[in-house]
Design a protein around this motif. Structure first.
Motif, PDB file in Angstrom:
ATOM      1  N   GLY B 161       0.820  -1.204   0.000  1.00 20.09           N
ATOM      2  CA  GLY B 161       0.000   0.000   0.000  1.00 20.09           C
ATOM      3  C   GLY B 161       0.854   1.253   0.000  1.00 20.09           C
ATOM      4  O   GLY B 161       2.069   1.204   0.241  1.00 20.09           O
ATOM      5  N   HIS B 162       0.199   2.387  -0.256  1.00 19.89           N
ATOM      6  CA  HIS B 162       0.897   3.663  -0.334  1.00 19.89           C
ATOM      7  C   HIS B 162       1.530   4.002   1.015  1.00 19.89           C
ATOM      8  O   HIS B 162       0.913   3.782   2.062  1.00 19.89           O
ATOM      9  CB  HIS B 162      -0.107   4.750  -0.744  1.00 19.89           C
ATOM     10  CG  HIS B 162       0.549   6.044  -1.098  1.00 19.89           C
ATOM     11  ND1 HIS B 162       0.802   7.012  -0.154  1.00 19.89           N
ATOM     12  CD2 HIS B 162       1.009   6.514  -2.272  1.00 19.89           C
ATOM     13  CE1 HIS B 162       1.390   8.044  -0.752  1.00 19.89           C
ATOM     14  NE2 HIS B 162       1.523   7.765  -2.039  1.00 19.89           N
ATOM     15  N   PRO B 163       2.765   4.525   1.017  1.00 16.79           N
ATOM     16  CA  PRO B 163       3.449   4.847   2.276  1.00 16.79           C
ATOM     17  C   PRO B 163       2.639   5.750   3.210  1.00 16.79           C
ATOM     18  O   PRO B 163       2.833   5.712   4.427  1.00 16.79           O
ATOM     19  CB  PRO B 163       4.723   5.557   1.799  1.00 16.79           C
ATOM     20  CG  PRO B 163       4.978   5.024   0.438  1.00 16.79           C
ATOM     21  CD  PRO B 163       3.630   4.759  -0.160  1.00 16.79           C
ATOM     22  N   SER B 164       1.709   6.516   2.661  1.00 12.88           N
ATOM     23  CA  SER B 164       0.892   7.386   3.526  1.00 12.88           C
ATOM     24  C   SER B 164      -0.092   6.577   4.360  1.00 12.88           C
ATOM     25  O   SER B 164      -0.672   7.066   5.323  1.00 12.88           O
ATOM     26  CB  SER B 164       0.106   8.390   2.679  1.00 12.88           C
ATOM     27  OG  SER B 164      -0.859   7.716   1.890  1.00 12.88           O
ATOM     28  N   LEU B 165      -0.289   5.310   3.983  1.00 16.24           N
ATOM     29  CA  LEU B 165      -1.259   4.467   4.679  1.00 16.24           C
ATOM     30  C   LEU B 165      -0.608   3.448   5.596  1.00 16.24           C
ATOM     31  O   LEU B 165      -1.246   2.930   6.515  1.00 16.24           O
ATOM     32  CB  LEU B 165      -2.106   3.686   3.657  1.00 16.24           C
ATOM     33  CG  LEU B 165      -2.965   4.481   2.675  1.00 16.24           C
ATOM     34  CD1 LEU B 165      -3.407   3.583   1.521  1.00 16.24           C
ATOM     35  CD2 LEU B 165      -4.174   5.067   3.392  1.00 16.24           C
ATOM     36  N   THR B 166       0.663   3.112   5.337  1.00 17.66           N
ATOM     37  CA  THR B 166       1.218   1.885   5.902  1.00 17.66           C
ATOM     38  C   THR B 166       2.083   2.114   7.148  1.00 17.66           C
ATOM     39  O   THR B 166       2.769   1.183   7.604  1.00 17.66           O
ATOM     40  CB  THR B 166       2.017   1.112   4.821  1.00 17.66           C
ATOM     41  OG1 THR B 166       2.961   2.016   4.226  1.00 17.66           O
ATOM     42  CG2 THR B 166       1.081   0.602   3.740  1.00 17.66           C
TER      43      THR B 166
END
Lengths: 348, 348
Positions: B161-166
């Motif tokens: 997933g996108h680093p902003s989520l993980t």
């Protein structure tokens, strides 16, 4: 009541830790997890919360007791990975297995293997290394070389396939021969004389059973306009087989496919060649899935609840592990679901 | 040289047993399995045969050494089992993971869970019980509740997933925002003003990213004929969403779908309603798969090699386990593959 923070990380959690954290007896933890009466809803919640915090499950206890990983079931599949990703059958089958495993807090250990020798070696490693408590054996061939070494191994296993193929392993099977015969009889009753079948790999046991039943039923009905093509279950191969059948002299007026994705590909080839379905060409899929209902016209299919099949396989394996199951279990025979893609052939 | 028959069944096999059966030194077994020079081809074959017979692999040794099951990687999926069986994405993703795992004689431990709390508890059990050597975390939500407890756990893990989520986990991600913007720009360039999107569940992080990028790009292009519908990725829901979009006043002339199966369903709805594709309606799928090439006309798609994505995730996890990987790895952005299902809207 011991605080969880005082535990050494990585140290094995026991039922005692859960009981202590929840402030109850070991017996109460056991009752709660076995869904038995004698524990109030509030206490049950407290026990589950304590177990969750500690990362404990009753399964782990069973495993400690037996010294065997009863919580893990093995499944080796001998197909190329890319192909597996394209075949709807396996994911539905696995989802059915997972449904039953999840009820018992068990997990599926999945490995792709290149050949049957590697598969046999893997099961030996899994069983001797106490990695799995049992296994699901699939894709049986005639005189399957896995049977002798795996029977010697003594690992609880359930075989997916006709008892004539599975060498004495407890098995779960569908009557593919009757279903293939029903498919041919239905198309013949609609008036088709030239019927083709686009099947799976010739070496696979269930493909062989369907192929023989197709031949026998055509012969019985006095239909000699038959052709069978073996494929690797891939859509592109289904498309190619369909084009080759439809460009031959005396092209078939009906085609039976061994999976849904090849039938969808066949429908696209009919459209590309300007043939009307079902007037010019009837199409019949196997292993009905949502794909069959999403085409236009929707595809007639030999319906078979693959998810439920997977569930039954998992339940049978637990029966084998617990010593309550030994024989063969027959699931319902795939049955015909007529939709828009089959009809009488146009008179020419 | 000890005969294998003399071993007690279930006893742990060691490298010494393999060396004894093959009549070589322990060092030679190690050289053979590490694919290093110093062992003749014939000896190598004898060693592999002995290991196969005994069900031994070097992996088991590594496991004994570390006390951790480095040979097993965990994947918990929080979706209903039936739905999982219907979604082509996961099987292709898993097949990619399996391809890399098989190279290293590793297996995937798969479990379906009902909610994120159960998933967190499962990973705690797997890690503390030394069942897995690492895990693959998927389907991130905004402010995902798994992040804090799993970071505390210290289990090697890769987040998809996108680093902003993980939340700081090493991650593998695709630039969904750029791809969604490209899809809208392409349809706008063809002349479409009213573009709709049939997306995934609103709570899923990557669906949210695509939805926001869709909105932003439509606004940037000055297109206000936009509509988005959230679904659970199922074909039937895709069909329902398409019918509802097409029966509304000012129906869209182009629809973007968040997976391939919903796009196939959309094409069937267009046929059922007598709309010509692409003249009356352009259709664009996401996650190109063989399905998109099997319809007639074939479906234009945002192509994304899901199998390769799975491979990269597995490789990254091994990097994390071995301590060589920590950051975020971006796989190629899905790119547009135009086929027959998109074109300029018919002038009315």
């Amino acid at each position: 009541m011991s605080a969880p923070a005082s535990r050494i990380p990585g140290q094995r959690v026991t039922i005692n830790d859960v009981a202590a954290l929840a402030g109850v007896s070991k017996g109460a933890v056991s009752l709660a997890f076995n869904n038995r009466p004698g524990v109030s809803p509030a206490t049950r919640e407290r026990i589950f919360a304590a177990a969750g915090e500690l990362g404990w499950s009753p399964n782990q206890t069973a495993r400690n007791l037996s010294g065997q990983r009863a919580g893990i079931v093995g499944l080796a599949i001998c197909r190329p990975a890319r192909l597996l990703g394209l075949e709807p059958f396996y994911m539905e089958f696995i989802s059915g297995i997972e449904d039953v495993l999840a009820e018992r807090s068990c997990s599926l250990l999945l490995r792709l293997v290149r050949d049957l020798d590697e598969e046999t070696a893997l099961y030996k490693e899994w069983w001797r290394g106490r990695t799995v408590g049992g296994a699901i054996l699939v894709d049986f061939h005639q005189d399957d070389p896995r049977i002798a070494p795996l029977r010697t191994l003594g690992m609880p296993a359930v075989a997916v396939g006709h008892p004539s193929l599975t060498g004495g392993f407890p098995s779960v099977w569908t009557d593919d021969a009757s279903a293939a015969a029903e498919a041919v009889r239905y198309l013949a009753a609609l008036g088709h004389r030239r019927i083709a079948r686009v099947g799976g790999p010739a070496g696979l046991g269930h493909s062989g059973i369907r192929a023989a039943a197709f031949e026998d039923t055509m012969t019985e009905l006095g239909l000699d306009g038959r052709r069978q093509v073996a494929t690797g279950f891939v859509g592109e191969e289904g498309a190619r087989a369909t084009r080759s059948l439809l460009t031959a002299p005396d092209r078939p007026t009906a085609i039976v496919y061994d999976n849904d994705i090849m039938a969808v590909a066949g429908a696209a080839v009919a459209a590309e060649m300007g043939l009307a379905v079902p007037d010019d060409l009837s199409l019949l899929a196997w292993d009905d899935s949502q794909l069959c209902r999403l085409t236009h016209p929707p595809l007639s299919a030999m319906s078979h609840d693959v998810h439920q099949f997977g569930e039954q396989v998992a339940r049978t394996l637990f029966g084998v592990i617990e010593g309550t199951h030994t024989g063969a279990y027959q699931v319902p025979t795939p049955s015909l679901t007529p939709r828009g893609s089959t009809g009488p052939p146009r008179r020419t």
